[in-house]
Design a protein around this motif. Structure first.
Motif, PDB file in Angstrom:
ATOM      1  N   LEU A 352     -18.006   1.324  29.514  1.00 42.81           N
ATOM      2  CA  LEU A 352     -17.916   2.354  30.547  1.00 42.81           C
ATOM      3  C   LEU A 352     -17.665   1.704  31.896  1.00 42.81           C
ATOM      4  N   LYS A 353     -16.996   2.435  32.738  1.00 44.30           N
ATOM      5  CA  LYS A 353     -16.743   1.973  34.096  1.00 44.30           C
ATOM      6  C   LYS A 353     -17.298   3.003  35.069  1.00 44.30           C
ATOM      7  N   TYR A 354     -18.056   2.500  36.070  1.00 44.98           N
ATOM      8  CA  TYR A 354     -18.652   3.350  37.084  1.00 44.98           C
ATOM      9  C   TYR A 354     -18.110   2.949  38.452  1.00 44.98           C
ATOM     10  N   LEU A 355     -17.884   3.949  39.279  1.00 45.91           N
ATOM     11  CA  LEU A 355     -17.574   3.703  40.679  1.00 45.91           C
ATOM     12  C   LEU A 355     -18.811   4.046  41.494  1.00 45.91           C
ATOM     13  N   LEU A 356     -19.385   3.053  42.162  1.00 47.65           N
ATOM     14  CA  LEU A 356     -20.591   3.226  42.963  1.00 47.65           C
ATOM     15  C   LEU A 356     -20.217   3.385  44.427  1.00 47.65           C
ATOM     16  N   ARG A 357     -20.911   4.293  45.092  1.00 38.91           N
ATOM     17  CA  ARG A 357     -20.724   4.467  46.533  1.00 38.91           C
ATOM     18  C   ARG A 357     -22.080   4.592  47.210  1.00 38.91           C
ATOM     19  N   GLY A 358     -22.271   3.803  48.252  1.00 39.97           N
ATOM     20  CA  GLY A 358     -23.474   3.899  49.059  1.00 39.97           C
ATOM     21  C   GLY A 358     -23.104   4.168  50.506  1.00 39.97           C
ATOM     22  N   ASP A 359     -23.810   5.113  51.141  1.00 37.74           N
ATOM     23  CA  ASP A 359     -23.514   5.450  52.527  1.00 37.74           C
ATOM     24  C   ASP A 359     -24.791   5.892  53.213  1.00 37.74           C
ATOM     25  N   SER A 360     -24.661   6.563  54.347  1.00 34.45           N
ATOM     26  CA  SER A 360     -25.836   6.989  55.098  1.00 34.45           C
ATOM     27  C   SER A 360     -26.602   8.102  54.400  1.00 34.45           C
ATOM     28  N   GLU A 361     -25.962   8.787  53.447  1.00 35.84           N
ATOM     29  CA  GLU A 361     -26.618   9.891  52.743  1.00 35.84           C
ATOM     30  C   GLU A 361     -27.302   9.458  51.464  1.00 35.84           C
ATOM     31  N   GLY A 362     -26.963   8.284  50.924  1.00 36.21           N
ATOM     32  CA  GLY A 362     -27.590   7.829  49.691  1.00 36.21           C
ATOM     33  C   GLY A 362     -26.594   7.135  48.786  1.00 36.21           C
ATOM     34  N   LEU A 390     -12.487  14.832  39.784  1.00 42.08           N
ATOM     35  CA  LEU A 390     -13.765  14.752  39.086  1.00 42.08           C
ATOM     36  C   LEU A 390     -14.904  14.639  40.092  1.00 42.08           C
ATOM     37  N   PRO A 391     -15.996  15.400  39.901  1.00 47.30           N
ATOM     38  CA  PRO A 391     -17.176  15.287  40.769  1.00 47.30           C
ATOM     39  C   PRO A 391     -18.034  14.103  40.346  1.00 47.30           C
ATOM     40  N   PRO A 392     -18.993  13.716  41.171  1.00 47.10           N
ATOM     41  CA  PRO A 392     -19.850  12.572  40.811  1.00 47.10           C
ATOM     42  C   PRO A 392     -20.788  12.902  39.661  1.00 47.10           C
ATOM     43  N   THR A 393     -21.188  11.863  38.950  1.00 50.90           N
ATOM     44  CA  THR A 393     -22.138  12.015  37.845  1.00 50.90           C
ATOM     45  C   THR A 393     -23.576  12.007  38.342  1.00 50.90           C
ATOM     46  N   ILE A 394     -23.878  11.130  39.279  1.00 53.08           N
ATOM     47  CA  ILE A 394     -25.234  10.969  39.808  1.00 53.08           C
ATOM     48  C   ILE A 394     -25.158  10.940  41.325  1.00 53.08           C
ATOM     49  N   LYS A 395     -26.132  11.596  41.962  1.00 49.47           N
ATOM     50  CA  LYS A 395     -26.278  11.534  43.410  1.00 49.47           C
ATOM     51  C   LYS A 395     -27.763  11.462  43.741  1.00 49.47           C
ATOM     52  N   THR A 396     -28.151  10.481  44.531  1.00 48.71           N
ATOM     53  CA  THR A 396     -29.559  10.316  44.874  1.00 48.71           C
ATOM     54  C   THR A 396     -29.666   9.658  46.241  1.00 48.71           C
ATOM     55  N   SER A 397     -30.869   9.663  46.798  1.00 48.72           N
ATOM     56  CA  SER A 397     -31.126   9.046  48.097  1.00 48.72           C
ATOM     57  C   SER A 397     -32.622   8.835  48.236  1.00 48.72           C
ATOM     58  N   ILE A 398     -33.012   8.064  49.237  1.00 46.64           N
ATOM     59  CA  ILE A 398     -34.434   7.862  49.500  1.00 46.64           C
ATOM     60  C   ILE A 398     -35.077   9.167  49.953  1.00 46.64           C
ATOM     61  N   ALA A 399     -34.342   9.976  50.722  1.00 47.53           N
ATOM     62  CA  ALA A 399     -34.887  11.257  51.170  1.00 47.53           C
ATOM     63  C   ALA A 399     -35.160  12.177  49.986  1.00 47.53           C
ATOM     64  N   MET A 400     -34.280  12.183  48.981  1.00 48.45           N
ATOM     65  CA  MET A 400     -34.518  12.993  47.790  1.00 48.45           C
ATOM     66  C   MET A 400     -35.722  12.488  47.017  1.00 48.45           C
ATOM     67  N   ALA A 401     -35.900  11.162  46.950  1.00 52.72           N
ATOM     68  CA  ALA A 401     -37.077  10.610  46.277  1.00 52.72           C
ATOM     69  C   ALA A 401     -38.354  10.998  47.007  1.00 52.72           C
ATOM     70  N   TRP A 402     -38.303  11.058  48.355  1.00 54.65           N
ATOM     71  CA  TRP A 402     -39.473  11.476  49.144  1.00 54.65           C
ATOM     72  C   TRP A 402     -39.855  12.924  48.829  1.00 54.65           C
ATOM     73  N   GLU A 403     -38.828  13.784  48.683  1.00 53.98           N
ATOM     74  CA  GLU A 403     -39.094  15.193  48.414  1.00 53.98           C
ATOM     75  C   GLU A 403     -39.681  15.412  47.020  1.00 53.98           C
TER      76      GLU A 403
END
Length: 744
Positions: A352-362, A390-403
């Motif tokens: 499998l191949k994944y494209l990872l993106r990290g930014d100010s939102e997570g 295609l939309p993303p498979t996973i989306k997460t952030s530290i703020a979401m983990a806090w919630e």
């Protein structure tokens, strides 16, 4: 962690607001269990990853860099040894253990890396880091010792290396592949391709290694260069406005695609021999199929036949064809360029191949689709102008983990919140261990003083005390009209100050002097024309008048010495053209040395407030370095600094006469007599009077991952001191019980 011989256990009270983490680079470990993200504030976050579901949760925050993280790289060959290397914008490099988060090695280099490529040696025994950046060489480093093993230099058109790739060719192909050994391809900012061939026995004692071949191509300021692992005759070069495919045999241009409107290319990689993926500064991924009739190599023989399917579909296939985009629906504009990387994961018999993106939102992850040639032809027949999205498979952030945390993370002063989760932000704090009190400044200008032990117990221990509204008791100091930026307890820094004095600096341009015990405002210094950013105390061996002062720094580039005894400003240093970044002291010379962000150094006389000189360039750096040496030498018992003749009391005596300053004349005379006594008496600094501070059971340190974040707190529990205090309390209680029974 350990401090000396003591075991110290840290506990973090984060508060209800998640820390800011604007991602600058991203890396996924080889076992797919740890995601590493570096941010623009210098911190590194470790995320726990479930290899099956790819679900991510923040696990650890590594603090060690003082500048934005520019690149991350693996450091070990064995998959079970999860070590990484990080490099920052200030030249700092650290080797981290991903299991426990410890820093194994750290150095600071004069060279700033923009790219670090891990490459396993021919024997497969170790990993070497090929580094390029703001310097004209390629540095090959050991990832564990962080030492430079050897350097690849340039003989023709030396310039900064903007793109780099290391490969091991299977056999000779074209004049650019001289041997079957490891080959280093590099592209300078001015568009010169360079090739080095490694023999395998290079070391730091070797002769300088120069390029074997070089060629000028029309490609300026390239961002990335990648050789196709499926067909080494193909090279992908990415610039901000276009990406290009070159033939590695002679570096002739095969095809080129410009960037989408309003976007700039960042980098790319190969998905197959005739497929590439590119990503832009808007955080989008673009999948292209390359024209097989433009490519060379045996790996592309099957792709030539696939061209017939596209001609059948009515598609002119002489240029790369965009067949899929990876986007996020409703994606808002990014505040900073994202960090993106293509990751290949082997799951059982499937790749499998994944494209990872990290930014100010997570963190965002896309699963790169596997589109066959028949499916691609079908896409062309259905709609030639609109690629598959295609939309993303996973989306997460530290703020979401806090919630998701129930209950939410606690803060040091949660008992004072209104309960709506939007309490007043904590902006500064200072811990007074001798009094076991914590002083906290807040965004509304108030200062809260609480008993530290009871406050910590309220947040960490469950009991009836959590039901009391007025526990623990607290004291409120009101005097600032805006955010409290800094706090200083002068007596804690030097015992010469009054034990009851507390100093605070605020965004309202004021420095306030408080009576810590009475809770009253003693004096308000209004000298600066900008918000106060820092408070500190001068050294012990200054003149008696300066010893009663505190130093304050403001955002208007001014520095003051405020006398707590006289309640007035002694020195106002306000001629700095750029922000103040450092302050050094030469107390024997009566100098306060101010370093600014432009590299200039201003030398001020503390007694007279006179600007003695302004230094630039190398001389300014040498003066700051000499101040550090002077501090070290002074702590060892010698009055350093006399090698330049600056500590001669006669110089200050005549300066005092020139400025008609009786205090400076008196101070120079006293220092002259003191030096004579030391010269004839042979008495140095009395180290016997220096009392070693015993370890306290609890220390509280405030910190922020971003200047805009509310302040969080780290509690350091010294286990040895804690056990000693518990034993002492138990002994006292036992003696009291014995006395009680004797009275009966």
């Amino acid at each position: 962690m350990t401090a000396g011989t003591s075991l110290v256990v840290p506990i973090v009270l984060w508060g209800r607001i998640a820390p800011t983490h604007c991602i600058s680079c991203i890396y996924l470990s080889r076992d797919q269990k740890t995601l590493v993200t570096g941010c623009y504030d210098g911190q590194i976050c470790l995320w726990q990853v479930d290899p099956e579901t790819i679900k991510m949760s923040p696990r650890c925050l590594l603090v060690g860099h003082t500048a934005p993280i520019m690149c991350l790289s693996r450091a070990s060959v064995i998959m079970e040894q999860n070590y990484i290397v990080s490099s920052s914008e200030s030249g700092e490099m650290c080797t981290w253990d991903l299991v426990d988060g410890k820093c194994r090695e750290a150095v600071k280099l004069s060279s700033v890396h923009t790219q670090m490529l891990p490459y396993v040696s021919a024997g497969g025994e170790d990993v070497r880091l090929f580094c390029s950046g703001y310097y004209p060489e390629v540095l090959v480093m050991d990832p564990f010792s962080l030492e430079v093993l050897f350097t690849l230099s340039s003989r023709v058109n030396p310039d900064w290396i903007s793109a780099l790739h290391v490969l091991r060719p299977a056999k000779r192909k074209g004049r650019f592949y001289v041997h079957t050994n490891d080959v280093v391809l590099a592209l300078t900012t001015t568009g010169t391709v360079k090739v080095w061939t490694l023999l395998g026995h290079e070391n730091r004692n070797s002769e300088p290694l120069y390029e074997h071949e070089s060629k000028q191509i029309r490609c300026l300021n390239a961002l990335a260069m990648t050789c196709c692992p499926y067909n080494q005759r193909t090279v992908l070069i990415v610039c901000s406005k276009h990406w290009q495919i070159y033939d590695a045999g002679d570096f002739s241009l095969l095809c080129s695609i410009t960037s989408p409107c309003g976007e700039r290319w960042m980098a790319g990689d190969f998905l197959a021999a005739d497929r590439v993926i590119l990503w832009s500064d808007e955080g989008h991924g673009y999948l292209y199929k390359l024209p097989a009739n433009k490519l060379k190599g045996k790996a592309l023989s099957s792709s030539v036949a696939d061209n017939k399917n596209f001609h059948t579909a009515g598609v002119e296939y002489d240029q790369p064809y965009l067949y899929c985009t990876l986007t996020q629906p409703g994606d808002k504009p990014l505040s900073c360029p994202p960090a993106m990387r293509l990751v290949t994961v082997q799951k059982q018999t499937k790749t499998l191949k994944y494209l990872l993106r990290g930014d100010s939102e997570g963190v965002v992850l896309w699963t790169v689709p596997e589109v066959t040639t028949q499916q691609l032809a079908q896409i062309c027949q259905n709609d030639r102008s609109t690629p598959l999205s295609l939309p993303p498979t996973i989306k997460t952030s530290i703020a979401m983990a806090w919630e998701e945390m129930k209950p939410p993370p606690v803060g040091i002063l949660d008992q004072l919140d209104s309960g709506d989760g939007h309490g007043i932000k904590l902006t500064a704090s200072i811990y007074l261990p001798q009094q076991s009190r914590l002083v906290v400044g807040r965004e509304d200008g108030s200062i809260i003083i609480v008993p530290a032990t009871q406050t910590v117990m309220l947040q960490l221990l469950h009991g009836n005390h959590q039901q009391y509204d007025d526990w623990p008791p607290h004291q409120v100091l009101l005097g600032h009209s805006g955010r409290v930026n800094c706090l200083l307890y002068p007596h804690g820094a030097a015992p010469r100050y009054d034990r009851a004095h507390l100093v605070s600096g605020s965004v309202d341009f004021a420095v306030c002097l408080w009576d810590l015990y009475a809770g009253t405002l003693i004096h308000r210094f209004c000298v600066h024309a900008g918000e106060i950013t820092q408070l500190m105390v001068p050294p012990d061996n200054c003149s008696p008048r300066i010893q009663k002062c505190v130093c304050s720094v403001a955002s208007d580039h001014s520095v003051t010495l405020l006398s707590l005894a006289e309640r007035k400003c002694v020195v106002l240093a306000s001629r700095h053209l750029f922000p103040v970044v450092t302050i050094k002291w030469r107390p024997l010379d009566d100098f306060m040395i101010v370093g600014c962000s432009d590299g200039a150094v201003y030398v001020w006389q503390m007694e007279t407030g006179h600007l003695d000189r302004v230094l630039h360039g190398i001389i300014a750096e040498e003066v700051l370095y000499a101040c550090d040496e002077n501090t070290i030498a002074a702590s060892g018992g010698s009055a350093a600094g006399g090698e330049l003749g600056l500590a001669n009391p006669a110089v200050h005596f005549f300066r005092g006469l020139r400025h008609r300053n009786l205090s400076a004349i008196r101070h120079a005379t006293q220092r002259g007599l003191h030096q004579l006594q030391q010269l004839h008496g042979g008495q140095g600094v009395d180290h016997g009077n220096q009392i070693k501070t015993k370890g306290t059971p609890l220390m509280i340190q405030g910190f922020r991952s971003n200047p805009k974040d509310p302040e969080s707190h780290i509690l350091f529990f010294d286990i040895e001191a804690l056990i000693g205090n518990v034993s002492f309390v138990f002994l006292v209680d036992t003696l009291d019980c014995q006395n009680f029974y004797k009275d009966i």
